[in-house]
Design a protein around this motif. Structure first.
Motif, PDB file in Angstrom:
ATOM      1  N   ALA A 363       0.844  -1.193   0.000  1.00  0.00           N
ATOM      2  CA  ALA A 363       0.000   0.000   0.000  1.00  0.00           C
ATOM      3  C   ALA A 363       0.879   1.243   0.000  1.00  0.00           C
ATOM      4  CB  ALA A 363      -0.908   0.008   1.230  1.00  0.00           C
ATOM      5  N   PRO A 364       0.470   2.312  -0.674  1.00  0.00           N
ATOM      6  CA  PRO A 364       1.255   3.556  -0.641  1.00  0.00           C
ATOM      7  C   PRO A 364       1.217   4.171   0.747  1.00  0.00           C
ATOM      8  CG  PRO A 364      -0.839   3.905  -1.752  1.00  0.00           C
ATOM      9  CD  PRO A 364      -0.729   2.427  -1.515  1.00  0.00           C
ATOM     10  N   ALA A 365       2.201   5.017   1.040  1.00  0.00           N
ATOM     11  CA  ALA A 365       2.247   5.676   2.341  1.00  0.00           C
ATOM     12  C   ALA A 365       1.047   6.608   2.483  1.00  0.00           C
ATOM     13  CB  ALA A 365       3.541   6.458   2.487  1.00  0.00           C
ATOM     14  N   PRO A 366       0.360   6.584   3.635  1.00  0.00           N
ATOM     15  CA  PRO A 366      -0.781   7.483   3.817  1.00  0.00           C
ATOM     16  C   PRO A 366      -0.342   8.944   3.707  1.00  0.00           C
ATOM     17  CG  PRO A 366      -0.719   5.793   5.536  1.00  0.00           C
ATOM     18  CD  PRO A 366       0.575   5.701   4.799  1.00  0.00           C
ATOM     19  N   ARG A 367      -1.230   9.752   3.112  1.00  0.00           N
ATOM     20  CA  ARG A 367      -0.947  11.177   2.946  1.00  0.00           C
ATOM     21  C   ARG A 367      -1.774  12.036   3.876  1.00  0.00           C
ATOM     22  NH1 ARG A 367      -0.277  12.079  -3.601  1.00  0.00           N
ATOM     23  NH2 ARG A 367       1.308  10.455  -3.935  1.00  0.00           N
ATOM     24  N   ALA A 368      -2.495  11.410   4.782  1.00  0.00           N
ATOM     25  CA  ALA A 368      -3.290  12.146   5.753  1.00  0.00           C
ATOM     26  C   ALA A 368      -3.343  11.357   7.044  1.00  0.00           C
ATOM     27  CB  ALA A 368      -4.709  12.393   5.209  1.00  0.00           C
ATOM     28  N   GLN A 369      -3.740  12.036   8.118  1.00  0.00           N
ATOM     29  CA  GLN A 369      -3.844  11.375   9.401  1.00  0.00           C
ATOM     30  C   GLN A 369      -4.971  10.340   9.368  1.00  0.00           C
ATOM     31  OE1 GLN A 369      -1.868  11.670  11.936  1.00  0.00           O
ATOM     32  NE2 GLN A 369      -0.647  13.446  11.326  1.00  0.00           N
ATOM     33  N   ALA A 370      -4.883   9.374  10.259  1.00  0.00           N
ATOM     34  CA  ALA A 370      -5.920   8.348  10.348  1.00  0.00           C
ATOM     35  C   ALA A 370      -7.237   8.983  10.787  1.00  0.00           C
ATOM     36  CB  ALA A 370      -5.502   7.264  11.338  1.00  0.00           C
ATOM     37  N   ILE A 371      -8.330   8.536  10.185  1.00  0.00           N
ATOM     38  CA  ILE A 371      -9.652   9.061  10.552  1.00  0.00           C
ATOM     39  C   ILE A 371     -10.217   8.334  11.760  1.00  0.00           C
ATOM     40  CG2 ILE A 371     -10.136   9.792   8.190  1.00  0.00           C
ATOM     41  CD1 ILE A 371     -11.918   7.297   7.925  1.00  0.00           C
ATOM     42  N   VAL A 372      -9.709   7.122  12.029  1.00  0.00           N
ATOM     43  CA  VAL A 372     -10.157   6.336  13.176  1.00  0.00           C
ATOM     44  C   VAL A 372      -8.946   5.648  13.783  1.00  0.00           C
ATOM     45  CG1 VAL A 372     -11.508   4.340  13.943  1.00  0.00           C
ATOM     46  CG2 VAL A 372     -12.507   5.947  12.332  1.00  0.00           C
ATOM     47  N   GLU A 373      -8.853   5.704  15.095  1.00  0.00           N
ATOM     48  CA  GLU A 373      -7.852   4.957  15.843  1.00  0.00           C
ATOM     49  C   GLU A 373      -8.537   4.320  17.039  1.00  0.00           C
ATOM     50  OE1 GLU A 373      -4.820   7.785  16.721  1.00  0.00           O
ATOM     51  OE2 GLU A 373      -3.692   7.358  14.879  1.00  0.00           O
ATOM     52  N   ALA A 374      -8.232   3.057  17.291  1.00  0.00           N
ATOM     53  CA  ALA A 374      -8.861   2.345  18.400  1.00  0.00           C
ATOM     54  C   ALA A 374      -7.868   1.374  18.993  1.00  0.00           C
ATOM     55  CB  ALA A 374     -10.115   1.607  17.934  1.00  0.00           C
TER      56      ALA A 374
END
Length: 462
Positions: A363-374
């Protein structure tokens, strides 16, 4: 006039010869078609053959109504002895106390199923059943008869034949159609293998000797190929390290690695002498200080490869064995930078495992912060996620602490679902999914192990 009559006679003989030739050609063609037509036998033909052969031996034979059974459903079939005067035994006497009862179930050769009689002589006692359970064995397995090439038969003689009054059929394949033949005889009838030899599996051939392992080739060429392969996969840097193995082909690298993802390729030199040990490296990577296993490769290939990610710089020990004596061994370290927006506040272990979930799925590196963390623990946890229609996401679950035996992440989106299981020696799993018109998704994380604690991150992907 005579010449005219001769001409007419010759014409008649020619016409007759042509007619005979045409008829002969037609008969030859028909014979060829008859010979070329394959002899095909279906399920009903096999059942008829069994019934006919048993009838010829004097048994009373009956065929039950055909069955169709789906996978996961058990069908109980009532089996009654053929009455007096059944096929092959007209006018025969009724059932005798010492006679045998045989029931055979026939299906397509690709169908797998089991038969279990309602009861049988020699049923294990309660004490024997307890011993089986303590040993981890299922006493019911002794009752079941497994099919071979779509056929299974049960024979009971004397008083034991009462156990064939009811037979449970369970299909292990997707589904199956069955023909059932029942025979009552004064002794065991002809074996099914003799009547249907095409359903008998032949002897298993010996494995033989595959010969010596393939030669891996020159060491320098293999090191160059590993570097090219890593750069083609996006590695930012490739650094080789070398050492000499011991006289028995063992050794250990101790390397300081940066944070990010790493691919360690270990390759050993092949001696030039004719008589030598085969080169088959096995290796593992462990984190110094914690002793945590990062990767292991014990395949039969000459070279070995270890993939893992580190959440912070650290020292990694890589013991190996399988070199062909005191030869040069090269460790090629291919490095990928730590993906952006992978959080570090859950700890270095979780950060490395989240990065490996991305790396493992390319997968490519994320370009934004995570929308959900748990954060979760042992068991199954459902996390609802709000998503935007027409956008794609990547969800990753990673171990924070504890011991992990199994880790699975799954996503349900409308009528679609996707899942991923962490591989062996891996502590991270990830799955990509895209929303079409849906505005919510259900992310489920299943963790099994010794007091595992995990973290979930869901990133939007461009």
């Amino acid at each position: 006039m005579a010449a005219a009559r001769g001409l007419v006679e010759r014409g008649r003989r020619a016409a007759a010869g042509a007619a005979r030739g045409a008829a002969l050609a037609l008969l030859t063609a028909l014979a060829g078609l008859s010979a070329a037509a394959p002899a095909r036998a279906d399920l009903s033909d096999d059942a008829a053959r069994v019934a006919r052969m048993w009838s010829l031996s004097g048994a009373r034979v009956a065929r039950l109504s055909p069955l169709f059974i789906e996978h996961g459903r058990v069908r109980v079939v009532a089996v009654d002895p053929p009455p007096a005067g059944a096929a092959g035994a007209a006018g025969a006497a009724g059932p005798k106390a010492e006679e045998c009862l045989t029931v055979v179930f026939l299906a397509s050769r690709t169908v797998e199923f089991t038969l279990e009689p309602d009861s049988f002589a020699g049923e294990p006692s309660a004490l024997e059943g307890l011993v089986h359970r303590l040993r981890g064995q299922d006493p019911e397995d002794e009752r079941r008869i497994h099919s071979v090439a779509g056929a299974a038969a049960i024979l009971r003689c004397g008083a034991a034949r009462e156990g064939l009054r009811r037979v449970a059929v369970e299909v292990l394949s997707t589904r199956g159609a069955f023909d059932v033949v029942v025979a009552a005889s004064s002794g065991p009838p002809e074996r099914l293998e003799a009547i249907l030899p095409e359903r008998v599996s032949g002897p298993i051939a010996p494995r033989g000797d595959p010969g010596r392992p393939a030669e891996p080739g020159p060491l320098d060429a293999r090191v160059a190929r590993a570097a090219r392969r890593a750069r083609a996969d996006g590695a930012s840097r490739v650094a080789p390290v070398e050492m000499r193995a011991s006289s028995v082909g063992t050794g250990q690298f101790s390397v300081k690695l940066s944070e990010g993802c790493h691919r360690l390729d270990l390759m050993a030199e092949v001696p030039g002498v004719a008589v030598r040990r085969a080169t088959d490296l096995d290796a593992e990577a462990r984190e110094v200080g914690t002793g945590r296993l990062l990767g292991r490769d014990r395949s039969d290939a000459p070279d070995t490869r270890l993939d893992f990610c580190l959440g912070e710089p650290g020292v990694v020990e890589v013991p190996f064995l399988g070199a062909a004596g005191p030869v040069k061994v090269v460790l090629s370290d291919a490095q990928w930078p730590m993906p952006s927006h992978v959080p570090g506040y859950f700890g270095a272990r979780a950060r490395g495992n989240l990065a490996f979930a991305l790396q493992r799925r390319r997968a490519p590196a994320p370009r934004a912060q995570a929308i959900v963390e748990a954060v979760g623990a042992q068991g199954d946890t459902l996390v609802p996620v709000q998503v935007e229609p027409g956008r794609c996401y990547f969800a990753a679950a990673a171990l924070v602490r504890g011991e992990m035996r199994a880790l699975r992440i799954s996503v349900e989106l409308g009528d679609r679902a996707a899942r991923d299981d962490a591989g062996e020696h891996s502590e991270g799993a990830g799955v990509a999914f895209c929303s079409e018109i849906e505005e919510s998704a259900a992310v489920r994380v299943s963790a099994r192990g010794g007091s595992p604690v995990w973290v979930l991150s869901v990133w939007p992907m461009d």
